[in-house]
Design a protein around this motif. Structure first.
Motif, PDB file in Angstrom:
ATOM      1  N   CYS A 284      -4.804   8.368  -1.697  1.00  0.00           N
ATOM      2  CA  CYS A 284      -3.349   8.487  -1.854  1.00  0.00           C
ATOM      3  C   CYS A 284      -2.665   8.642  -0.496  1.00  0.00           C
ATOM      4  CB  CYS A 284      -3.003   9.674  -2.750  1.00  0.00           C
ATOM      5  SG  CYS A 284      -3.297   9.408  -4.514  1.00  0.00           S
TER       6      CYS A 284
ATOM      7  N   GLY B 184      -2.558   5.375   1.115  1.00  0.00           N
ATOM      8  CA  GLY B 184      -1.810   4.369   0.371  1.00  0.00           C
ATOM      9  C   GLY B 184      -2.694   3.320  -0.274  1.00  0.00           C
TER      10      GLY B 184
ATOM     11  N   GLN C 288      -1.538   4.419  -5.290  1.00  0.00           N
ATOM     12  CA  GLN C 288      -0.210   5.037  -5.297  1.00  0.00           C
ATOM     13  C   GLN C 288      -0.221   6.274  -6.186  1.00  0.00           C
ATOM     14  OE1 GLN C 288       2.645   4.044  -3.516  1.00  0.00           O
ATOM     15  NE2 GLN C 288       3.300   6.055  -4.233  1.00  0.00           N
TER      16      GLN C 288
ATOM     17  N   ASP D  94       7.690  10.172   4.795  1.00  0.00           N
ATOM     18  CA  ASP D  94       7.052   9.740   3.552  1.00  0.00           C
ATOM     19  C   ASP D  94       6.058   8.612   3.864  1.00  0.00           C
ATOM     20  OD1 ASP D  94       6.394   8.648   1.052  1.00  0.00           O
ATOM     21  OD2 ASP D  94       8.406   8.962   0.246  1.00  0.00           O
TER      22      ASP D  94
ATOM     23  N   THR E 149       4.756   6.462   2.040  1.00  0.00           N
ATOM     24  CA  THR E 149       4.956   5.215   1.297  1.00  0.00           C
ATOM     25  C   THR E 149       6.059   4.356   1.908  1.00  0.00           C
ATOM     26  OG1 THR E 149       6.562   6.204  -0.241  1.00  0.00           O
ATOM     27  CG2 THR E 149       4.230   6.334  -0.846  1.00  0.00           C
ATOM     28  N   LYS E 150       6.719   4.882   2.946  1.00  0.00           N
ATOM     29  CA  LYS E 150       7.820   4.145   3.572  1.00  0.00           C
ATOM     30  C   LYS E 150       7.472   3.827   5.030  1.00  0.00           C
ATOM     31  CE  LYS E 150      11.493   6.069   0.660  1.00  0.00           C
ATOM     32  NZ  LYS E 150      10.622   6.584  -0.373  1.00  0.00           N
TER      33      LYS E 150
ATOM     34  N   ARG F 100       3.771  -0.416   7.550  1.00  0.00           N
ATOM     35  CA  ARG F 100       2.428  -0.148   7.022  1.00  0.00           C
ATOM     36  C   ARG F 100       1.349  -0.289   8.100  1.00  0.00           C
ATOM     37  NH1 ARG F 100      -0.291   2.628   3.545  1.00  0.00           N
ATOM     38  NH2 ARG F 100      -2.127   1.617   2.714  1.00  0.00           N
TER      39      ARG F 100
END
Length: 248
Positions: free
Chosen positions: A46, A49, A52, A64, A66-67, A70
């Motif tokens: 997690c 990534g 999710q 964050d 997830t933002k 990448r």
């Protein structure tokens, strides 16, 4: 700092993470322990990534995960996989330099080889072994190659997934010592998943125990033996008696 706040993850009806809260300060070594199937590897995936999480927040230095970019995010990480995960068709040095031969971290071929050989030396392997293939090396040597690959791109954060699995006690001790030395030298933030309590004592600054989808206990490794937590005490001693149910 890596921070997980009320992180949940389920696979169908199997609720693996049920509100995980955990902080890993920058430059420290955190070891996560817990029984098989409790979700230790899910936490790692997690954060990276690779899967999710369903809810909650995971941040790296307040951002964050997830933002954002990448590739730039993943470039900050190194990883030592449980099974080594070496490419059989590539010589050792190309395994080590894998990230330096492609993508945003790409270096010239000769420079990548030179860096790989330097990292192999750091983990106790010789330049002569750089051109061998993984199948020609012992299990302990393959684990060293995996460690060299994990540090080759000078990551800020290194994850170790069961680093001593399949190794004899002496080689496990060697790998534990190398991990501790390298993490301190690099000033890296480290997170390790393991069942091996010898590894925990050798490489941890802090320990977290995952059980029932939550962190049952976390604190400095020096406080682990006097935690007063029955789950942690049972896990440390390996007793069949206690709050953790064993399959008989």
């Amino acid at each position: 700092m890596i921070e997980l706040s009320d992180v949940h993850k389920a696979f169908g009806d199997n609720h693996v993470l049920r509100g995980v809260n955990l902080s890993i300060p920058k430059g420290t070594s955190m070891v996560i322990i817990g029984g098989s199937g409790t979700g230790k590897s899910v936490i790692l995936k997690c954060i990276l990534g690779l899967i999710q999480h369903d809810s909650g927040l995971i941040t790296l230095d307040g951002q964050d995960v997830t933002k954002g970019d990448r590739d730039a995010f993943l470039a900050r990480f190194g990883m030592l996989f449980q099974g080594g995960a070496l490419f059989d068709s590539l010589p050792v040095w190309q395994n080590v330099a894998f990230r330096l031969l492609r993508g945003s971290l790409k270096r010239p071929w000769a420079e990548a080889r030179e860096i790989a050989i330097e990292k192999l030396r750091r983990v106790g392997l010789t330049p002569e072994q750089a051109d061998k293939f993984p199948a020609e090396l012992s299990g302990g040597m393959q684990k060293r190659v995996g460690l060299a690959r994990a540090i080759c791109a000078e990551p800020e954060i290194i994850f170790f997934d069961e680093p001593t699995t399949g190794l004899d006690p002496i080689m496990s001790g060697v790998i534990n010592e190398l991990i501790r030395e390298i993490v301190v030298e690099m000033g890296a933030t480290a997170m390790t998943i393991t069942h091996d309590m010898t590894s925990v004592r050798a490489i941890a600054d802090n320990v977290a125990m995952l059980h029932g989808g939550k962190i049952r206990w976390t604190g400095p490794v020096a406080n682990m033996d006097n935690s007063g937590d029955p789950y942690l005490e049972q896990f440390i001693t390996g007793s069949a008696e206690g709050p953790i149910e064993s399959v008989r």
